[in-house]
Design a protein around this motif. Sequence first.
Motif, short mmCIF file in Angstrom:
data_model
loop_
_atom_site.label_atom_id
_atom_site.label_comp_id
_atom_site.label_asym_id
_atom_site.label_seq_id
_atom_site.Cartn_x
_atom_site.Cartn_y
_atom_site.Cartn_z
N HIS A 47 -3.59 0.42 -28.98
CA HIS A 47 -4.66 -0.55 -29.25
C HIS A 47 -5.94 0.28 -29.21
CE1 HIS A 47 -7.29 -3.92 -29.29
NE2 HIS A 47 -7.78 -3.62 -28.11
N VAL A 48 -6.52 0.52 -30.39
CA VAL A 48 -7.67 1.42 -30.48
C VAL A 48 -8.93 0.69 -30.02
CG1 VAL A 48 -9.02 2.91 -32.01
CG2 VAL A 48 -6.56 2.69 -32.34
N ALA A 49 -9.65 1.32 -29.12
CA ALA A 49 -10.84 0.70 -28.54
C ALA A 49 -11.86 0.36 -29.61
CB ALA A 49 -11.46 1.65 -27.52
N ILE A 50 -12.52 -0.79 -29.43
CA ILE A 50 -13.51 -1.17 -30.43
C ILE A 50 -14.94 -1.00 -29.92
CG2 ILE A 50 -11.95 -2.78 -31.60
CD1 ILE A 50 -13.78 -5.01 -30.37
N ARG A 51 -15.06 -0.52 -28.69
CA ARG A 51 -16.41 -0.29 -28.16
C ARG A 51 -16.53 1.14 -27.69
NH1 ARG A 51 -17.52 -4.74 -23.76
NH2 ARG A 51 -19.56 -3.77 -23.75
N GLU A 57 -5.58 2.20 -25.71
CA GLU A 57 -4.53 1.77 -24.77
C GLU A 57 -3.18 1.90 -25.47
OE1 GLU A 57 -3.30 -2.47 -22.67
OE2 GLU A 57 -5.18 -2.32 -23.77
N PHE A 260 -6.32 -3.42 -46.34
CA PHE A 260 -7.74 -3.05 -46.48
C PHE A 260 -8.59 -3.88 -45.52
CE2 PHE A 260 -11.85 -4.03 -48.51
CZ PHE A 260 -12.40 -2.77 -48.53
N ASP A 261 -8.31 -5.18 -45.48
CA ASP A 261 -9.03 -6.08 -44.57
C ASP A 261 -8.89 -5.62 -43.12
OD1 ASP A 261 -10.13 -7.83 -46.34
OD2 ASP A 261 -8.69 -9.45 -46.02
N PHE A 264 -10.38 -1.81 -42.68
CA PHE A 264 -11.78 -1.50 -42.98
C PHE A 264 -12.75 -2.66 -42.90
CE2 PHE A 264 -9.36 1.85 -45.23
CZ PHE A 264 -9.78 2.91 -44.43
N ARG A 265 -12.25 -3.87 -42.73
CA ARG A 265 -13.18 -4.99 -42.51
C ARG A 265 -13.11 -5.45 -41.06
NH1 ARG A 265 -12.40 -9.66 -45.33
NH2 ARG A 265 -14.38 -10.35 -44.53
N PHE A 266 -11.89 -5.51 -40.52
CA PHE A 266 -11.74 -5.90 -39.11
C PHE A 266 -11.82 -4.66 -38.21
CE2 PHE A 266 -8.43 -9.16 -40.85
CZ PHE A 266 -9.41 -9.77 -41.60
N PHE A 267 -11.63 -3.48 -38.78
CA PHE A 267 -11.62 -2.22 -38.05
C PHE A 267 -10.66 -2.24 -36.86
CE2 PHE A 267 -15.04 -0.83 -40.67
CZ PHE A 267 -14.82 0.54 -40.72
N ASP A 268 -9.52 -2.88 -37.08
CA ASP A 268 -8.47 -2.88 -36.07
C ASP A 268 -7.54 -1.71 -36.43
OD1 ASP A 268 -6.52 -3.41 -34.23
OD2 ASP A 268 -6.58 -5.59 -34.52
N ILE A 269 -7.89 -0.53 -35.95
CA ILE A 269 -7.26 0.70 -36.41
C ILE A 269 -5.77 0.75 -36.06
CG2 ILE A 269 -7.36 3.24 -36.34
CD1 ILE A 269 -9.80 1.97 -37.68
N ARG A 271 -3.61 -1.72 -35.49
CA ARG A 271 -2.86 -2.67 -36.32
C ARG A 271 -2.85 -2.20 -37.78
NH1 ARG A 271 -4.13 -8.50 -37.79
NH2 ARG A 271 -6.16 -8.15 -36.86
#
Lengths: 303, 523
Positions: A47-51, A57, A260-261, A264-269, A271
């Motif tokens: 789970h790639v950190a978003i901050r 994790e 793509f969504d 690059f839009r949700f930046f949930d790397i 997933r």
Amino acid sequence: MEQKLSVLHRRKYGLSFYGWVLMPAVILLALITIYPFFWMIVKSLFHVAIRPGQKDEFVWFANYIALFKDSLFVHGWLIQARFVVISLAVEFVLGFALALILNNLKRSANIVTTIILIPMMIAPVAVGFLYMYLFNSSFGWYHWFLKSAGLLSGGSILGDPTWAMAAIIIADVWEWTPFMALILLAGLKKVPLDQLEAAKCDGAPPIKRFFDVVLPNMTSVIVIGVLIRFMDIMRYIDTILIMTTGGPAGATKTVSYYLFDVAFRFFDIGRGAAHGFLLLLVTIIIAQLFVNVMNKTKKGLAR
Amino acid sequence: MFIGRSSRRQFLRNAGSVAAGTTLACVAGGFLSKPSRTYAAAKGADSKLWRQYAGTKLVFLSENTPPSSAIKARAKEFFELTGMEIDIRQDVLSTVQEKVGIDLRGGGKDYQLNYAQDKPMGCQFGDYWADMTPFMSDQTLPQDPEGYGDDKWGFRWLDVCGRYFDKNKIVALPYDNAVAVMFYRKDLFEKHSKEFEKQFGYPLEYTDNTTWKNVLDFMKFFNTRKYGVEYGYGFQGLEGWAGQLDFQRPLYALGEWQEWDMPDQFIGTRNPGPCRWGDAQSVKSLTVMRDLYKNAHPESLSWDWSGVNNAFQTGKVAMCCNYGEFAASCEDPKQSITAGKVGYGMCPKGEQSWIVNGKKAVNGTNYGIGGIAINGNLSKDMQRAAYIFSIWATSKTIQLSVLQELGGTPTRMSVLTDPVVVKGMQRPTTMPNALTYPATLKAVVAPHVVPGPKIPKWNEYATIQCIEIAKCMAGKQGPEATAKALKQKRHHCPGDCSRAAGPRAATGGPRLPHLAAARPAGM
């Protein structure tokens, strides 16, 4: 002599001279292609950190499990399947027809071939804009035509979930049928004339000549053409991005567009990596199955 | 001149050495160069303050909006003032999102300045942008003479564009705000008022009290195609940013309904908790919205702001809610058949009889504020250099000239109340966008304005919301099923907001003090 030298070199240094010369390029290519591939697999387990400041994790297969619980991902496969099957089938049939026509042209074959190839030379984004305008209800010529012909009851093409997918397929077929025609034309040119003439002398009608002589000789070319197009459609999002952005109501949100969504839009790397890996895996498996089926068909036809 | 074999070889060797040396020097220079700082000691030495980073090059990646183009056209002016070169690169919002996201999250410094569109960009990247508050009180930097207080901007625009989940941190300064207002064909309304009154029992006019129910009547009237247009109204339900905003307007107008009960909608929250989808008001609102969509132009689900504007200015629809910046093209006789015929009003009010949550009807209005943010990966000196551009581009002088040249909606109140602009709000005007400002200024204040939902996973939420609501509007799914699906997907979809807030928030740990204090019990 050269072969002997090469063998001697391999015995002495473990690799032929050419092998050593090519080694830097091979290493570079490996870095460019293999490293990102493994990086994608590794990231798909996190789970790639978003901050900033947070740590990634390790979540094992949670990203993959989450994908299968995501209705947009599951539904995206159905939309993708419909897009791929219909586009590929139409492009193959039309492409073959075009190739046959071009192959039998007596005059101006080069000019006609060039004109037919124009759509595939246009950037996919430009094709997206072109068709967005053609299907526009205010001034689109296709819209006017379909409405005048009584085929369009709802009044909208890109705003209607059923028609929107058809519009995307039409744009794809328009752009890529020439590619299929070009590949198949190359195959037609390689069909041995002596076999065709022999079949003709034996009194075989054109349909029989096509199935018994032309098609078996073109199996390899067909496999290549269909395979390239299949892999291309599987990752194709350009026209969808311009024409519908995956809508309306998610009707054109293919699994590759959804990737793509997510990435690059949700930046949930994490997933996105899992999504990308699954898409790649499925593409490879289907492509291999397809090659196997075609090989069997080829053997059958040869007998 | 004959160069012999040995001397030619020598010449080539020397030339090669020189070329290699030069290349190495350039490369080393590129790696090692830092903005040279020459702090001005004197407080009043304005020129020195502005020019302390002369020679620095800045890249600003922005959405291709008219104000960005206007600022781009003034790059020379900025260079003359500061000695810094500004390279403004413009693209569509999705590409800007993608490029900025990769740069920021990869620790990159390619784009020193980022376009800070409030929800699509800020909710996601706000944590990666530099805090501007220390710079705002730094005497060694030039400052805007007006300052940056909340009252200097439109109603809470600094909060919406510059503060994300934290009241104490400002990460962007607003320079343009595209506010939704009603565009309607005033000529047709005046011409057909009597016929309308005969059929519907009240005059055909658009006021601040016109409700969505009235709009439904207007649609039915104009949809007969007897009155100069094909359809009465056009929505902009294209999936994404456009659709989310368009669906939000009637949803909020009906009883000020919002997805989450946040302590402060203008700041947002990292952990919004349970959503309201599925309550009686959400189902009722979706039911009436479906009626509205049924009667609107059938292309409504495929249009964004440009699509609906195109339909409006070519006479396909009589009304649409659109952003003020489109007034310029509507009022241009070369581009539009509606020039001089358009009326501008607040977005429609909610219909009281459609409200079941006991709250009041408002003129649900939303917007997209464009701001300038500084890449937080930069060195302190580069951040300071970027700050100089931010305050220059958001200053009154620049905003006023941008408005006069290309349009948009300025963000500083001093511009919106400037006598030149106030004069431009009436016809005839040289600033057609200003015609929308009277409606804008009435609509962007409480209780009419709806800023959110400001949550970290806004992009994903907007996608889910657009898909489910569009299914309902297209008649593929009922209102109850839609509300239920939205509720379910908010809680079970991957990447839920509770994860976005990190482990602390997911376990209900302490939140930001001022937000936690204001949060109602039970949330």
